[in-house]
Design a protein around this motif. Structure first.
Motif, PDB file in Angstrom:
ATOM      1  N   LYS A 138       0.830  -1.211   0.000  1.00  0.00           N
ATOM      2  CA  LYS A 138       0.000   0.000   0.000  1.00  0.00           C
ATOM      3  C   LYS A 138       0.861   1.255   0.000  1.00  0.00           C
ATOM      4  O   LYS A 138       0.570   2.225  -0.711  1.00  0.00           O
ATOM      5  N   VAL A 139       1.913   1.246   0.796  1.00  0.00           N
ATOM      6  CA  VAL A 139       2.812   2.408   0.857  1.00  0.00           C
ATOM      7  C   VAL A 139       3.484   2.619  -0.492  1.00  0.00           C
ATOM      8  O   VAL A 139       3.589   3.751  -0.973  1.00  0.00           O
ATOM      9  N   GLN A 140       3.924   1.536  -1.134  1.00  0.00           N
ATOM     10  CA  GLN A 140       4.553   1.648  -2.453  1.00  0.00           C
ATOM     11  C   GLN A 140       3.571   2.204  -3.478  1.00  0.00           C
ATOM     12  O   GLN A 140       3.920   3.069  -4.284  1.00  0.00           O
ATOM     13  N   LEU A 141       2.323   1.718  -3.450  1.00  0.00           N
ATOM     14  CA  LEU A 141       1.313   2.221  -4.383  1.00  0.00           C
ATOM     15  C   LEU A 141       1.018   3.700  -4.134  1.00  0.00           C
ATOM     16  O   LEU A 141       0.839   4.481  -5.072  1.00  0.00           O
ATOM     17  N   SER A 142       0.977   4.083  -2.886  1.00  0.00           N
ATOM     18  CA  SER A 142       0.743   5.484  -2.548  1.00  0.00           C
ATOM     19  C   SER A 142       1.881   6.360  -3.060  1.00  0.00           C
ATOM     20  O   SER A 142       1.647   7.444  -3.612  1.00  0.00           O
ATOM     21  N   THR A 143       3.104   5.897  -2.902  1.00  0.00           N
ATOM     22  CA  THR A 143       4.271   6.646  -3.389  1.00  0.00           C
ATOM     23  C   THR A 143       4.223   6.769  -4.910  1.00  0.00           C
ATOM     24  O   THR A 143       4.459   7.854  -5.460  1.00  0.00           O
ATOM     25  N   GLN A 144       3.894   5.672  -5.587  1.00  0.00           N
ATOM     26  CA  GLN A 144       3.791   5.712  -7.045  1.00  0.00           C
ATOM     27  C   GLN A 144       2.675   6.649  -7.485  1.00  0.00           C
ATOM     28  O   GLN A 144       2.825   7.392  -8.461  1.00  0.00           O
ATOM     29  N   SER A 145       1.576   6.636  -6.776  1.00  0.00           N
ATOM     30  CA  SER A 145       0.451   7.517  -7.098  1.00  0.00           C
ATOM     31  C   SER A 145       0.865   8.979  -6.964  1.00  0.00           C
ATOM     32  O   SER A 145       0.525   9.818  -7.813  1.00  0.00           O
ATOM     33  N   ASP A 146       1.605   9.293  -5.911  1.00  0.00           N
ATOM     34  CA  ASP A 146       2.093  10.665  -5.721  1.00  0.00           C
ATOM     35  C   ASP A 146       3.018  11.072  -6.862  1.00  0.00           C
ATOM     36  O   ASP A 146       2.952  12.210  -7.350  1.00  0.00           O
ATOM     37  N   GLN A 147       3.885  10.153  -7.300  1.00  0.00           N
ATOM     38  CA  GLN A 147       4.799  10.456  -8.400  1.00  0.00           C
ATOM     39  C   GLN A 147       4.038  10.714  -9.697  1.00  0.00           C
ATOM     40  O   GLN A 147       4.346  11.663 -10.428  1.00  0.00           O
ATOM     41  N   VAL A 148       3.040   9.897  -9.976  1.00  0.00           N
ATOM     42  CA  VAL A 148       2.244  10.069 -11.199  1.00  0.00           C
ATOM     43  C   VAL A 148       1.489  11.390 -11.141  1.00  0.00           C
ATOM     44  O   VAL A 148       1.435  12.141 -12.127  1.00  0.00           O
ATOM     45  N   TYR A 149       0.926  11.720  -9.994  1.00  0.00           N
ATOM     46  CA  TYR A 149       0.204  12.988  -9.846  1.00  0.00           C
ATOM     47  C   TYR A 149       1.151  14.171 -10.035  1.00  0.00           C
ATOM     48  O   TYR A 149       0.791  15.164 -10.686  1.00  0.00           O
ATOM     49  N   GLN A 150       2.368  14.066  -9.490  1.00  0.00           N
ATOM     50  CA  GLN A 150       3.338  15.153  -9.661  1.00  0.00           C
ATOM     51  C   GLN A 150       3.710  15.311 -11.133  1.00  0.00           C
ATOM     52  O   GLN A 150       3.824  16.432 -11.630  1.00  0.00           O
ATOM     53  N   GLU A 151       3.893  14.195 -11.840  1.00  0.00           N
ATOM     54  CA  GLU A 151       4.174  14.259 -13.279  1.00  0.00           C
ATOM     55  C   GLU A 151       3.019  14.917 -14.019  1.00  0.00           C
ATOM     56  O   GLU A 151       3.227  15.710 -14.953  1.00  0.00           O
ATOM     57  N   TYR A 152       1.804  14.611 -13.631  1.00  0.00           N
ATOM     58  CA  TYR A 152       0.623  15.213 -14.251  1.00  0.00           C
ATOM     59  C   TYR A 152       0.612  16.721 -14.020  1.00  0.00           C
ATOM     60  O   TYR A 152       0.373  17.506 -14.938  1.00  0.00           O
TER      61      TYR A 152
END
Length: 81
Positions: A50-64
């Motif tokens: 879950k923590v890894q998915l949350s981190t990846q989600s934050d990275q994708v949102y920042q790229e967006y």
């Protein structure tokens, strides 16, 4: 004398059954403890995922957000005259 021998035999049998009961109880306790540790390990693995998915989600949102910031909108005015 034969009756005493039978009583002694029964006492030893009861003692063996009690010992076997303790061994079975110990084996059951070990099995339950192992299961608890296994479930805790699986829970921890899920939490890490879950923590890894949350981190990846934050990275994708920042790229967006970065892509939105890099986008430029140009407007041209049309002169009716």
């Amino acid at each position: 004398m034969g009756e005493n021998a039978v009583n002694k035999d029964k006492g030893q049998t009861k003692g063996r059954l009690k010992a076997m009961g303790m061994a079975a109880s110990q084996a059951r306790l070990l099995a339950i403890t192992a299961r608890i540790h296994d479930v805790e390990y699986q829970s921890q693995a899920i939490q890490n995922a879950k923590v890894q998915l949350s981190t990846q989600s934050d990275q994708v949102y920042q790229e967006y957000l970065d892509a939105l910031s890099a986008t430029t909108l140009t407007m041209e005015s049309i002169d009716p005259a």
